[in-house]
Structures are given as C-alpha cells and as structure tokens.
Design a protein around this motif. Structure first.
Motif, PDB file in Angstrom:
ATOM      1  N   PRO A 125      26.304  43.783   4.217  1.00 27.54           N
ATOM      2  CA  PRO A 125      27.057  43.273   5.365  1.00 27.54           C
ATOM      3  C   PRO A 125      26.601  43.836   6.705  1.00 27.54           C
ATOM      4  O   PRO A 125      26.584  43.129   7.708  1.00 27.54           O
ATOM      5  CB  PRO A 125      28.502  43.678   5.053  1.00 27.54           C
ATOM      6  N   VAL A 126      26.228  45.121   6.726  1.00 26.99           N
ATOM      7  CA  VAL A 126      25.787  45.733   7.983  1.00 26.99           C
ATOM      8  C   VAL A 126      24.493  45.070   8.469  1.00 26.99           C
ATOM      9  O   VAL A 126      24.348  44.738   9.653  1.00 26.99           O
ATOM     10  CB  VAL A 126      25.587  47.248   7.800  1.00 26.99           C
ATOM     11  N   LEU A 127      23.542  44.877   7.552  1.00 30.38           N
ATOM     12  CA  LEU A 127      22.275  44.234   7.904  1.00 30.38           C
ATOM     13  C   LEU A 127      22.505  42.798   8.370  1.00 30.38           C
ATOM     14  O   LEU A 127      21.931  42.352   9.365  1.00 30.38           O
ATOM     15  CB  LEU A 127      21.328  44.253   6.707  1.00 30.38           C
ATOM     16  N   VAL A 128      23.359  42.092   7.662  1.00 28.62           N
ATOM     17  CA  VAL A 128      23.621  40.691   8.011  1.00 28.62           C
ATOM     18  C   VAL A 128      24.257  40.590   9.391  1.00 28.62           C
ATOM     19  O   VAL A 128      23.856  39.772  10.221  1.00 28.62           O
ATOM     20  CB  VAL A 128      24.523  40.036   6.940  1.00 28.62           C
ATOM     21  N   TRP A 162      28.541  35.882   3.835  1.00 35.14           N
ATOM     22  CA  TRP A 162      27.170  35.588   3.418  1.00 35.14           C
ATOM     23  C   TRP A 162      26.548  36.750   2.665  1.00 35.14           C
ATOM     24  O   TRP A 162      25.741  36.558   1.760  1.00 35.14           O
ATOM     25  CB  TRP A 162      26.321  35.222   4.628  1.00 35.14           C
ATOM     26  N   ALA A 163      26.940  37.967   3.017  1.00 33.97           N
ATOM     27  CA  ALA A 163      26.362  39.126   2.358  1.00 33.97           C
ATOM     28  C   ALA A 163      26.861  39.291   0.933  1.00 33.97           C
ATOM     29  O   ALA A 163      26.105  39.683   0.040  1.00 33.97           O
ATOM     30  CB  ALA A 163      26.674  40.395   3.165  1.00 33.97           C
ATOM     31  N   LEU A 221      22.755  38.816  12.803  1.00 34.65           N
ATOM     32  CA  LEU A 221      23.487  37.787  13.538  1.00 34.65           C
ATOM     33  C   LEU A 221      23.712  38.201  14.988  1.00 34.65           C
ATOM     34  O   LEU A 221      23.673  37.359  15.895  1.00 34.65           O
ATOM     35  CB  LEU A 221      24.831  37.508  12.858  1.00 34.65           C
ATOM     36  N   GLY A 222      23.951  39.477  15.216  1.00 35.01           N
ATOM     37  CA  GLY A 222      24.116  39.951  16.584  1.00 35.01           C
ATOM     38  C   GLY A 222      22.851  39.750  17.403  1.00 35.01           C
ATOM     39  O   GLY A 222      22.907  39.319  18.568  1.00 35.01           O
TER      40      GLY A 222
END
Length: 221
Positions: free
Chosen positions: A76-79, A195-196, A83-84
C-alpha cells in the motif's frame, strides 16, 4: 629471305592485328579495375559511419522501465507513493493541455487501464525531458504521437464515465468550478489500499467531494 609463298607485308599486318587484339583484350580486363580504388574509398567511409553508429548506440543509456499499475507489488505504501507522483505530474503537465482536461474523467482512478496509460505516459515524458537520453526527438514523439494517443484512448474507453457510475449516494456533490484540480485525487488512499491488497474485488465506493482534498491539500467545499 622470305619463305616461299609468304608476303612480308601481309605477315607484318597479321602480326600487328594479333597484337592489337591482345592489347584490346588487356584493356577490357583492366578497365573494370579502374573504379576499384573509388569503391574501396566508399567502403572505407561506410565502415567508418557504421563504427560511429555502433559507438553511439553503445553509449546510449539503457531505457528505464516504467512501473505497471496492473502488476504492482501488493504494498500500500508503494502504491500510494506512485499515485501521489502521478497526481503531481498530472497537475503540472498533463492537465495543462485542454484535451487532457476534457478527456480525463473524475473517476479515472477507478479505471485501471486509464491509470496504466497515464503511468507510462508520465515516464515517457520523464525520459524525453529529464532522462540521460533526453532529446528533442523524444520530446517531439511525446507531443506528436504518445500524448495524443493516450488522450484518444482515455476518451474512447472512459470518456463517457462519471463518478456517479461508481457510487450510489443520493447526496453526491459536484466539484466546484475554478482552477482545474486533479480529479479524484482525494481517493488516492482508498484506491491504493484496494489495488495493493484487494484488486480482484470491486473498487471502493468513492467518497463525497467535500470529504477529500485537492492536489494542493485544500479540502473541497
């Protein structure tokens, strides 16, 4: 003494004619060789050009692969970070183009194919303008072929969609008019988590606009 029955003048003429035939034969053999020197020079120049081309290719940096939204790791952090970055680029570059503004639906984050298109387009722009191999040719290709192609496909595949098609709330409010924000940016956290970890499940229902924030951090009102 001349041999009986032999005319000296005829013998000399016959010898001269034979010599002339030999000379003509030698000339026919040598003439094609006159261009060999020029051909060797041309071949040398061609080899030099090929050598320069191979050297230029060997110095060209390897292409940086763009991340695929469809195959991202379940982090989730990578996703959310990705997105940012994409939202920041959309705000700074993509939404500067009027056809980009009109083609990008506010529900774009709910369309994995649209996110995939925008991600590679962002990385193509970075390669054209900021990478080690950045060039006018790459920038021209981005403007002439890549960006219009993405805009066209987004319009075809998601242009008629709206945020209302992804939610059922009766009190849904529209975005205010004014400066163009990145549509749907307030749902980055929810989309990243979905999505993650749950991309095979239905996308989360969008939140109302007043509950989120624009790309500059100011809440919608």
């Amino acid at each position: 003494m001349t041999a009986p029955g032999k005319d000296p003048d005829f013998a000399r003429a016959d010898a001269v004619a034979g010599l002339a035939r030999e000379v003509d034969g030698l000339r026919r053999t040598i003439d094609p060789l006159r261009d060999v020197g020029g051909r060797v020079d041309d071949l040398g120049r061609l080899v030099g050009q090929l050598t320069d081309a191979v050297a230029a290719l060997s110095k060209r940096p390897a292409a940086t692969p763009a991340p695929s939204w469809l195959l991202l790791p379940t982090d989730p952090v990578l996703v959310e970070q990705l997105l940012g970055e994409l939202c920041a680029w959309l705000h700074a570059v993509f939404l500067r183009y009027p056809d980009g503004v009109t083609a990008l639906p506010e529900c774009w984050l709910h369309h994995p194919d649209v996110v995939e298109e925008l991600l590679w387009l962002m990385h193509a722009w970075c390669a054209a303008y900021q990478g080690k191999g950045a060039s006018v040719q790459l920038a021209g290709d981005w403007h002439d072929r890549q960006r219009p192609g993405v805009v066209r496909r987004i319009r075809q595949n998601a242009g008629s969609c709206s945020i209302e098609r992804h939610q059922t709330r009766p009190d849904w409010e529209q975005y205010p008019t004014g400066a163009v924000p990145v549509p749907g940016a307030e749902t980055v956290g929810a989309i990243a988590g979905w999505w993650a970890a749950h991309r095979d499940d239905p996308a989360p229902e969008p939140a109302a606009p007043h509950a989120g924030c624009t790309t500059n951090g100011a809440p919608h009102r």
